[in-house]
Design a protein around this motif. Sequence first.
Motif, PDB file in Angstrom:
ATOM      1  N   GLN A  27      70.909  64.843  20.608  1.00 42.48           N
ATOM      2  CA  GLN A  27      71.078  65.702  21.740  1.00 42.48           C
ATOM      3  C   GLN A  27      72.123  66.622  21.768  1.00 42.48           C
ATOM      4  O   GLN A  27      72.141  67.617  22.360  1.00 42.48           O
ATOM      5  CB  GLN A  27      71.744  64.353  22.645  1.00 42.48           C
ATOM      6  N   THR A  46      70.992  66.001  31.854  1.00 45.98           N
ATOM      7  CA  THR A  46      69.663  66.384  32.514  1.00 45.98           C
ATOM      8  C   THR A  46      70.046  67.171  33.877  1.00 45.98           C
ATOM      9  O   THR A  46      71.076  67.104  34.244  1.00 45.98           O
ATOM     10  CB  THR A  46      68.774  65.264  32.951  1.00 45.98           C
ATOM     11  N   ASN A  49      66.187  68.261  37.445  1.00 48.37           N
ATOM     12  CA  ASN A  49      65.172  68.987  38.071  1.00 48.37           C
ATOM     13  C   ASN A  49      65.750  70.025  39.111  1.00 48.37           C
ATOM     14  O   ASN A  49      65.041  70.290  40.175  1.00 48.37           O
ATOM     15  CB  ASN A  49      64.063  68.199  38.647  1.00 48.37           C
ATOM     16  N   TYR A  66      68.134  51.719  34.849  1.00 48.16           N
ATOM     17  CA  TYR A  66      67.857  53.151  35.836  1.00 48.16           C
ATOM     18  C   TYR A  66      68.862  53.411  36.660  1.00 48.16           C
ATOM     19  O   TYR A  66      69.625  52.437  37.165  1.00 48.16           O
ATOM     20  CB  TYR A  66      66.534  52.623  36.688  1.00 48.16           C
ATOM     21  N   VAL A  80      66.620  58.155  37.324  1.00 50.06           N
ATOM     22  CA  VAL A  80      66.627  58.524  35.916  1.00 50.06           C
ATOM     23  C   VAL A  80      66.936  57.467  35.155  1.00 50.06           C
ATOM     24  O   VAL A  80      67.633  56.323  35.086  1.00 50.06           O
ATOM     25  CB  VAL A  80      67.939  59.132  35.774  1.00 50.06           C
ATOM     26  N   ASP A  81      65.830  57.302  34.221  1.00 43.69           N
ATOM     27  CA  ASP A  81      65.899  56.194  33.219  1.00 43.69           C
ATOM     28  C   ASP A  81      66.877  56.645  32.105  1.00 43.69           C
ATOM     29  O   ASP A  81      66.666  57.747  31.289  1.00 43.69           O
ATOM     30  CB  ASP A  81      64.373  56.285  32.443  1.00 43.69           C
ATOM     31  N   GLN A  87      68.667  61.001  25.850  1.00 40.15           N
ATOM     32  CA  GLN A  87      67.471  61.306  26.560  1.00 40.15           C
ATOM     33  C   GLN A  87      67.315  60.938  27.964  1.00 40.15           C
ATOM     34  O   GLN A  87      66.045  60.221  28.089  1.00 40.15           O
ATOM     35  CB  GLN A  87      66.150  61.017  25.435  1.00 40.15           C
ATOM     36  N   PRO A  88      68.068  61.210  29.046  1.00 38.30           N
ATOM     37  CA  PRO A  88      67.873  60.740  30.179  1.00 38.30           C
ATOM     38  C   PRO A  88      66.604  61.536  30.729  1.00 38.30           C
ATOM     39  O   PRO A  88      66.391  62.536  30.620  1.00 38.30           O
ATOM     40  CB  PRO A  88      69.281  61.140  30.958  1.00 38.30           C
ATOM     41  N   GLN A  89      65.707  60.595  31.312  1.00 34.93           N
ATOM     42  CA  GLN A  89      64.668  61.270  32.138  1.00 34.93           C
ATOM     43  C   GLN A  89      64.432  61.026  33.532  1.00 34.93           C
ATOM     44  O   GLN A  89      64.390  59.736  34.052  1.00 34.93           O
ATOM     45  CB  GLN A  89      63.384  60.464  31.401  1.00 34.93           C
ATOM     46  N   VAL A  91      62.598  60.021  36.350  1.00 36.35           N
ATOM     47  CA  VAL A  91      61.267  59.555  36.305  1.00 36.35           C
ATOM     48  C   VAL A  91      60.730  59.333  37.782  1.00 36.35           C
ATOM     49  O   VAL A  91      59.492  58.932  38.119  1.00 36.35           O
ATOM     50  CB  VAL A  91      60.949  57.980  35.588  1.00 36.35           C
TER      51      VAL A  91
END
Length: 429
Positions: A27, A46, A49, A66, A80-81, A87-89, A91
């Motif tokens: 990271q 992150t 978006n 989550y 956000v996962d 590696q936050p995603q 979702v």
Amino acid sequence: MVSLFMSFGRSFLFVSILFWSFDMPAQHRSLPKNYQGHHTRPIGYTDLNGKPGFKMAIKEHQGRWYLYVAHFWHQGWSVVDVTNPDQPQVVKFIPGPDNTATWQIDISGDRMITGLEHRTKFPNFGGDSTRHQPEGVIIWDISNPLEPRQLGTFKTQGTGTHRNFYGGGDYMHLAAGMPGYTGNIYIVVNISDSSNPVEAGRWWVKEQKGGTDKELSLHGPPFVVENTAYLPYGSAGLIILDISDLKNIREIGRLDFSPPFHGQLGVHGVVPVPDKGIAYVNSEDISYGKGPLHFAAILDIINPSKPILLSLFPEPVPPSGSPYKNFREKGGWTGPHNMNQLQHNPSIQKQDSIFYLAHFNAGLRIYDVSDKRLPKEIGWFLPPEPKHRYGPMPAGKLVMQTEDVLVDKRGYIYLTDKNQGLWIVQHTP
């Protein structure tokens, strides 16, 4: 022999490079640059978006984590996962109603509540007063964390709700703008039937009924422990209520802070820890460093009818080489904002000897509070200054504004900002 040595050297160099690349956290190769820290280590980021975050809540479900993030300038909530915090995603994004503030969020078990508030209630924060502004609370089923299902809504018929509390069970506790009152008052709502929420009780400072004092308002969230509610009531200070009878809520204790501290958000938040006999409180300063002093403090609440001030947290000091002598000179809003608030959530790190505080333009501040008479700063993290202004406030110089802090029981620290994404940090004492 030379050939053998050269071959060994090449192998050693290859293994060394391989070891170094595995040892260096991946990271760190993708984090935004120019952050600063002391006894902290950023591990994930992150940009959500392009939707800067505000308040947060978290849920562990079947081995996955989550993070639910309310947004500052966008209507809705992101999931956000953060199972792998490096590696936050994002979702899921859940759109919220247009022309309203969807800043507030709380979770207990499989139920989530999200606040709706008139954005036009706050000067220069956007919104269109000529159009409908939804208000109140939405109640959700999050038994499937990625597919929240709306169960019901509660409408205040006023300006909506600011910071709310849901610790499980049949009741949610709101800081609500109700018709006939100045500012927010305390409302308890029965949600045993989530499709038909019903008010169960209310309490207010007497001057609010038909009053005009705009500084007199329950900021919230009301923090409820069994039959006691702790209310951060702005210029009215910290107010402690007995709520054992919701039809006859009564005040049992109060501690004023304004003056000498500023009035409008004189007490902005409270985290009581009754088993230790203490509570943490703080103000919020939106004067751009021009007004009276802000504060964060530790109180003695062993006798809730007579809360006592024990200590004040030290003021953050800018890093060496900063172009400003103190954070009031930096620009933006200064002072404390949010604590690691959601102590009723089992996924949250419980308040013990380490205390976490989001401190607007001073970033994350970490304190040792093992001595309640002498809190000491032991770490800090300053995200980089933002590059893009998403919303109009704070006005003036574009600087970092750390809004919320949440710490999960794994020890990962989550930070949001008015004009950038989500940071995930570790304390490295």
